[in-house]
Design a protein around this motif. Structure first.
Motif, PDB file in Angstrom:
ATOM      1  N   ARG A  23     -14.554 105.319 -51.033  1.00 58.63           N
ATOM      2  CA  ARG A  23     -14.433 105.586 -52.464  1.00 58.63           C
ATOM      3  C   ARG A  23     -15.789 105.554 -53.151  1.00 58.63           C
ATOM      4  O   ARG A  23     -16.049 106.315 -54.076  1.00 58.63           O
ATOM      5  N   GLU A  26     -17.565 108.879 -52.778  1.00 59.34           N
ATOM      6  CA  GLU A  26     -17.103 109.980 -53.622  1.00 59.34           C
ATOM      7  C   GLU A  26     -17.744 109.966 -55.003  1.00 59.34           C
ATOM      8  O   GLU A  26     -17.780 110.984 -55.681  1.00 59.34           O
ATOM      9  N   TYR A  87      -8.705  98.378 -54.247  1.00 64.31           N
ATOM     10  CA  TYR A  87      -8.988  98.970 -52.936  1.00 64.31           C
ATOM     11  C   TYR A  87      -8.222  98.274 -51.824  1.00 64.31           C
ATOM     12  O   TYR A  87      -8.160  98.766 -50.704  1.00 64.31           O
ATOM     13  N   ASN A  93      -6.862 107.385 -48.254  1.00 63.82           N
ATOM     14  CA  ASN A  93      -8.264 107.681 -48.507  1.00 63.82           C
ATOM     15  C   ASN A  93      -8.415 109.037 -49.168  1.00 63.82           C
ATOM     16  O   ASN A  93      -9.354 109.760 -48.916  1.00 63.82           O
ATOM     17  N   SER A  95      -8.883 111.679 -52.458  1.00 62.28           N
ATOM     18  CA  SER A  95      -9.748 111.675 -53.627  1.00 62.28           C
ATOM     19  C   SER A  95      -9.018 111.118 -54.832  1.00 62.28           C
ATOM     20  O   SER A  95      -7.819 111.318 -55.001  1.00 62.28           O
ATOM     21  N   HIS A  96      -9.779 110.410 -55.699  1.00 66.52           N
ATOM     22  CA  HIS A  96      -9.172 109.836 -56.897  1.00 66.52           C
ATOM     23  C   HIS A  96      -9.789 110.493 -58.139  1.00 66.52           C
ATOM     24  O   HIS A  96     -10.370 109.852 -59.004  1.00 66.52           O
ATOM     25  N   ARG A 388     -17.154 114.161 -48.600  1.00 71.19           N
ATOM     26  CA  ARG A 388     -17.234 113.201 -49.707  1.00 71.19           C
ATOM     27  C   ARG A 388     -18.682 113.020 -50.180  1.00 71.19           C
ATOM     28  O   ARG A 388     -18.950 112.898 -51.376  1.00 71.19           O
TER      29      ARG A 388
END
Length: 481
Positions: A23, A26, A87, A93, A95-96, A388
């Motif tokens: 994360r 990204e 987390y 895993n 994308s956020h 990422r």
């Protein structure tokens, strides 16, 4: 009927630390800065400052293992769901992006605030002001009122207890449409253009432009100029002047006001590449990122608790578990930030190696074919990690700022069998369209023939795909008078 059954199964799971690192990878430079600030607020065991290299700073590995054995510490045993970092709660895993969009890029006021200020200058009673404010709240970021007045009337009676007719809403909307910038509050593009033309001087070109938008908007949008010439009985020169006036209007008055007022969103590069005396130097842009370290007082507190194991009460054990959890989370976060920086540098170093000629000259034609797999094979990372690390990231060079995705392109072959980048073909395609006769623009078939003459044998559908990727419309919509 109840029965028991043993089953042996292999299952691969990502640890919380791995999820956190992915994360982190990204995040852009701005988002990482915001994430670090938030973690500093949430975790008292994390603080700003250079890392302290001291043997007494934290428990040794042996003491830490002994403590866990003696006290049988398990984070999952004492943390409530509200205390567990996000987390640890999410195992995927993906994308956020939704969360990323919540990070504000600008603190300036929006064009909605400007509309409300203009509304305050109008002599309206309290109820009309509330209704007008509700209408303004329904105007989207482009400046359009997409909802019907009937729907707004229904909302007002149910949500605010105000019974208002659509006729009254129409009156208030006309007041709002008189605000700056021109075209605000329109329900569609045609009305937006007409509102802007109404404020322009009554020149022959503006009057004809208004007639075209009002009476023949569909023909204009499809560039059926012959129909417009016949039906409005004008010559080509007059039509050309009118179209010039129309194309000078702002199709998104809200977006235009937002960018003018807020100053737009600035790109902060994640990497900086300099060229001096034939040598390239690469560095991460850590301009606003603070150094992180574990809070010394929390580390000392943990040593005190673990060193005094006799007569430990329930409160002391709870305090021990809390301090350990915060220290672990702080160390995980620091390690995740470091691993992010190292991964990004490794990825960018390979891109720099593969596209060295471009970074030396800035010539787009020197870009070599490169896909995610090429970088993954040289770095040893998975393709998803490369994706990422390169998504929404930018590099500053001596020739401008470029997104990392700019350097990735497909591989093709020319007549001589030499591998070339699809970006080179797009550049040739762009040049062909730039130099075409705008009165007789080139169709995709003709563009395909021109590329073949230049040694690039590609199918017509590939030409259409590249043209769309370049944001170039079809030949009919490129036609000019």
């Amino acid at each position: 009927m109840l029965k028991q059954q043993l089953q042996l199964k292999l299952q691969q799971k990502l640890s919380p630390q791995q999820i956190q690192v992915m994360r982190m990878l990204e995040l852009t430079a701005i988002e990482l800065e915001e994430r670090i600030k938030q973690e500093l607020v949430d975790n008292p065991a994390l603080e700003e400052g250079p890392e302290e290299h001291n043997d007494d700073n934290l428990l040794s590995e042996e003491e830490n293992n002994n403590t866990e054995t003696a006290e049988d510490i398990s984070l999952g045993d004492y943390l409530s769901e509200d205390d567990i970092p996000d987390y640890k709660l999410e195992a995927d895993n993906f994308s956020h992006k939704d969360r990323r969009e919540e990070i504000p890029f600008s603190g300036n006021s929006s064009f909605h605030d400007g509309l409300l200020r203009q509304l305050g200058l109008r002599n309206l009673n309290e109820e009309d002001t509330r209704i007008a404010e509700y209408i303004i709240g329904n105007i989207d970021d482009n400046g359009y009122l997409q909802r019907s007045l009937q729907a707004i009337s229904d909302d007002l009676i149910f949500q605010a207890g105000i019974d208002v007719s659509t006729e009254k809403l129409e009156e208030l909307l006309q007041i709002i449409q008189d605000f700056e910038p021109a075209g605000i509050g329109a329900t569609n593009l045609r009305e937006c253009l007409m509102l802007q033309l109404e404020r322009k001087p009554a020149t022959p070109a503006n009057l004809l432009a208004y007639r075209i938008v009002d009476e023949m908007f569909e023909e204009f949008s499809k560039k059926h100029y012959d129909k417009i010439l016949r039906q409005l009985n004008v010559n080509k020169e007059e039509l050309k002047d009118a179209i010039t006036e129309i194309t000078s209007l702002n199709p998104k008055p809200g977006g235009g006001a937002d960018s003018f007022e807020a100053g737009g969103n600035h790109i902060i590069p994640d990497f900086i590449v300099d060229e001096q005396d034939g040598e390239l130097t690469l560095s991460l842009n850590n301009g606003e990122l603070p150094e992180l370290r574990v809070n010394r007082s929390y580390a000392d507190m943990l040593k005190d608790y673990t060193g005094n194991k006799e007569n430990q009460t329930r409160e002391k054990k709870d305090a021990l578990l809390f301090v350990k959890q915060k220290l672990d989370a702080a160390q995980w976060f620091i390690d995740a930030v470091k691993q992010r920086q190292q991964t990004m540098l490794s990825v960018m170093e390979v891109i720099l190696l593969l596209q060295r000629e471009f970074f030396m000259t800035g010539d787009e034609s020197t870009l070599k074919p490169m896909i995610l797999r090429d970088v993954a094979e040289r770095t040893g990372y998975d393709i998803s990690t490369i994706s990422r690390a390169s998504n929404s990231k930018y590099v500053q060079t001596n020739f401008g700022v470029f997104p990392l995705k700019y350097f990735f392109s497909e591989s093709m072959q020319n007549n001589s069998g030499e591998e070339i980048s699809s970006r080179e073909i797009k550049k040739i395609l762009q040049e062909c369209i730039d130099h075409e006769d705008k009165k007789k623009p080139l169709a995709d078939d003709k563009l395909c023939e021109l590329l073949k003459e230049k040694g690039y044998v590609i199918a017509r559908r590939t030409v259409a795909k590249y043209r769309e990727q370049l944001g170039i419309p079809v030949a009919r919509l490129r036609k000019e008078i």
